[in-house]
Write a protein that holds these residues in place. Structure first.
Motif, short mmCIF file in Angstrom:
data_model
loop_
_atom_site.label_atom_id
_atom_site.label_comp_id
_atom_site.label_asym_id
_atom_site.label_seq_id
_atom_site.Cartn_x
_atom_site.Cartn_y
_atom_site.Cartn_z
N ILE A 6 5.92 8.10 -5.42
CA ILE A 6 4.70 8.11 -6.13
C ILE A 6 3.36 7.50 -5.41
CG2 ILE A 6 3.54 7.23 -8.53
CD1 ILE A 6 6.48 7.53 -9.83
N ARG A 7 3.70 6.17 -4.60
CA ARG A 7 2.63 5.81 -4.03
C ARG A 7 1.73 6.42 -3.23
NH1 ARG A 7 7.03 3.61 -1.76
NH2 ARG A 7 7.03 4.11 0.56
N ILE A 9 1.02 9.66 -3.91
CA ILE A 9 -0.20 10.19 -4.66
C ILE A 9 -1.05 9.52 -5.37
CG2 ILE A 9 1.18 12.33 -4.44
CD1 ILE A 9 1.87 12.05 -7.51
N GLY A 10 -0.55 8.03 -5.69
CA GLY A 10 -1.27 7.23 -6.36
C GLY A 10 -1.03 7.57 -7.74
N ASP B 351 -4.41 0.32 -8.42
CA ASP B 351 -3.74 1.53 -8.93
C ASP B 351 -2.18 0.87 -9.03
OD1 ASP B 351 -1.78 3.57 -8.31
OD2 ASP B 351 -3.37 4.60 -6.97
N PHE B 353 0.49 2.15 -8.67
CA PHE B 353 1.67 2.57 -7.76
C PHE B 353 1.05 2.17 -6.44
CE2 PHE B 353 1.79 5.13 -11.63
CZ PHE B 353 3.03 4.72 -11.99
N GLY B 354 0.35 1.21 -6.27
CA GLY B 354 -0.16 0.93 -5.16
C GLY B 354 -0.37 1.75 -3.60
N ARG B 355 -1.11 2.93 -3.77
CA ARG B 355 -1.11 3.76 -2.84
C ARG B 355 -1.82 2.85 -1.49
NH1 ARG B 355 -4.70 8.95 -3.18
NH2 ARG B 355 -5.55 7.80 -4.83
#
Lengths: 355, 355
Positions: A6-7, A9-10, B351, B353-355
């Protein structure tokens, strides 16, 4: 197949994917002026209709077990359990807000699978997925669904209108969800046993679950009885009280009796239990009638109607008359197949805090 | 004081306690025909008003830390963060559904403390607590709140109406929530250090937090700007776009620009930052302007108005004009105190999910 973290695509990339899966559900509800994409969903109500609102929280290891639950089934169930509460008001679902907290182990594809199940169920019910919230979870998956529904004021059905002499009705058959849960727990134990012994878990050790598919479907993929609400509206039947069976027939019947200030007498012989549920009970040396009385997550409807309306439901095989409303001093009783009266206060449903 | 385990009163006993705490919130909303106690809450909408709906999930260790968060503050915040989304539509909150999943360590009193905070906040906002769901949690506390609000169609404010030449406004001051979080994290580290060394954690080792109360309150007990919505309605001002600042000014400004198809230029010197936030930043050798641009959980409102309406807000100290909407090709920029232009796309908010 390479799974996408998931990280990669953010948060906003994930929301775009969710919005795309929700999009096909919007067509059924033109009154929803704005779905996902602003601070709030926007809805144009009709001032003639009452609105009803319900919410349910589903927590990993409390309400579901991902070892035995496919994600699209779980998504569908999260929608259905809420639609069931809308049905219990004799109302129609209109839009849903869905929040999820996603554990670190989840891939983008897993989240999509969950929303595919939700979107599929929403389309079946004519319900729009209108918004929600996504965040991470440090432990398991958490799903929170809120659904808004609508009903004409004169059709609204609460829990408190049952009167002595009326008929007690139940939809579908009972005990199937409990049978499915027992089977899945047995299967999980076998699976874990093999993992612990480092034995491969393959088809040779797997029970053939095909013959149990009816019970397992009751547990994993229950359907809210919107068909019954449509039937009641089509025949102009307005139950005097109604509730959905999420904590077992006995517990729900007590709710109706307490809020209507009545008693009740139901007959064991009339409680609808399917042949497949009886077969599972025999195989597991358990008791199908206990499952029917106390098993949760059935999502059938329990309701009362005046005796005069019996002929309006008589021909409809999805509704069984199981007893009659009595005066409050008579208590809430089951007459068993030998004619013995059993106080249903001694037979309880599920309590989350295990009193 | 002997704490009461939840299993002593059971699920329905707990629901009774919650219903009693929700009861005082019902008076403000006569359109709510039924609160807690049936399958759904029942609401009588006015056909003249649009409805707006929002939901937020708060998860232990992701959104809050019970080591540094009093439960009644947490309850209040769970309501406020949702009311803030309603305010961002220029709407008024009407009723809330609240779900909680309760960890095994929680006593009845702790749940009551949480709901006292919710009930107090709900009363401040004229909002009824109308229903919800309670269950157990195998890990931490989970709170899900959904709020329904209402607004006249002509007053509704979305994110997509900003036009080049308009003024960009922000309410209150920014950076305080980030300052509060940094202080609480410092305090928690000191606390844990003492626990690890088996030293008593008492007043002698505690920082005197009184001087930081403003920043800590921003973080623990934020207030949704319903007062601003009331002000805008009273002066007949209808922002062309509005959003609440939950993920930092920079991120929210990008949302408005993307959805309105505009650019923006804001001025560092005009961004309202309180003296106390600047002081905390100095002390922690951190940067107050970065907190203001990227700090989440501010719950101030960011909105745009036509230039001609400037005189309507000029005298109101709770609103600052921080820049102007530009054409889409101009991008989203900050002009710093030296007049240098900084691309805000390089300064991002939180964010999950920490992109």
């Amino acid at each position: 197949m390479p799974y996408k973290a998931i990280r990669e695509i953010g948060e906003f990339g994930l929301i775009d994917k969710i919005a795309a899966l929700a999009e096909p559900t919007l067509q059924a509800v033109p009154e929803l002026l704005k779905g996902i994409g602003d601070d709030c969903a926007i809805y144009q109500p009709s001032g003639k209709l009452l609105q009803v609102a319900t919410t349910d929280l589903l927590v990993d290891q409390v309400h579901f077990d991902l070892l035995t639950t496919p994600l699209n089934h779980l998504g569908s169930k999260a929608i259905s359990v809420n639609v069931s509460d809308i049905c219990a008001m004799n109302a129609f679902p209109r839009f849903a807000l869905v929040s999820i907290a996603i554990p670190p182990s989840f891939s983008t594809e897993m989240v999509e699978e969950l929303y595919k199940g939700m979107s599929h169920a929403a389309k079946e019910y004519g319900l729009a997925i209108a918004g929600g919230d996504t965040s991470s979870s440090r432990s398991g998956l958490i799903i929170s669904v809120t659904i808004m529904g609508e009903v004409e004021p004169e059709k609204l059905t609460k829990r408190n209108g049952a009167k002595p002499g009326e008929l007690i009705c139940v939809t579908g058959s009972l005990g199937g969800a409990a049978a499915g849960l027992k089977l899945l727990m047995r299967e999980k134990a076998i699976m874990l046993d093999h993992f612990e012994n480092n034995e491969p878990y393959n088809k040779s050790v797997m029970a053939d679950l095909k013959e149990y598919s009816e019970a397992i479907q009751c547990q994993l993929l229950p359907t809210a009885r919107l068909d019954i609400v449509r039937f009641l509206h089509s025949r102009n039947i307005c139950p005097t009280s109604m509730i959905d069976i999420s904590d077992g027939l006995s517990s729900e019947l007590h709710h109706i009796c307490r809020q209507s200030n009545t008693g009740a007498l139901i007959h064991e012989s009339r409680i609808p239990i399917s042949a497949s549920t009886r077969r599972v009970a025999d195989e597991l040396q358990d008791d199908a009638i206990t499952w029917a009385l106390t098993g949760g997550e059935e999502y059938q409807l329990l309701f009362t109607i005046p005796k005069e309306e019996y002929e309006l439901i008589d021909d409809y095989k999805e509704i069984s008359v199981i007893g009659e409303v009595t005066d409050p001093d008579s208590g809430v009783f089951l007459s068993d197949i030998y004619g013995m009266r059993i106080d249903l206060a001694t037979i309880r449903g599920f309590d989350h805090f295990g009193r």
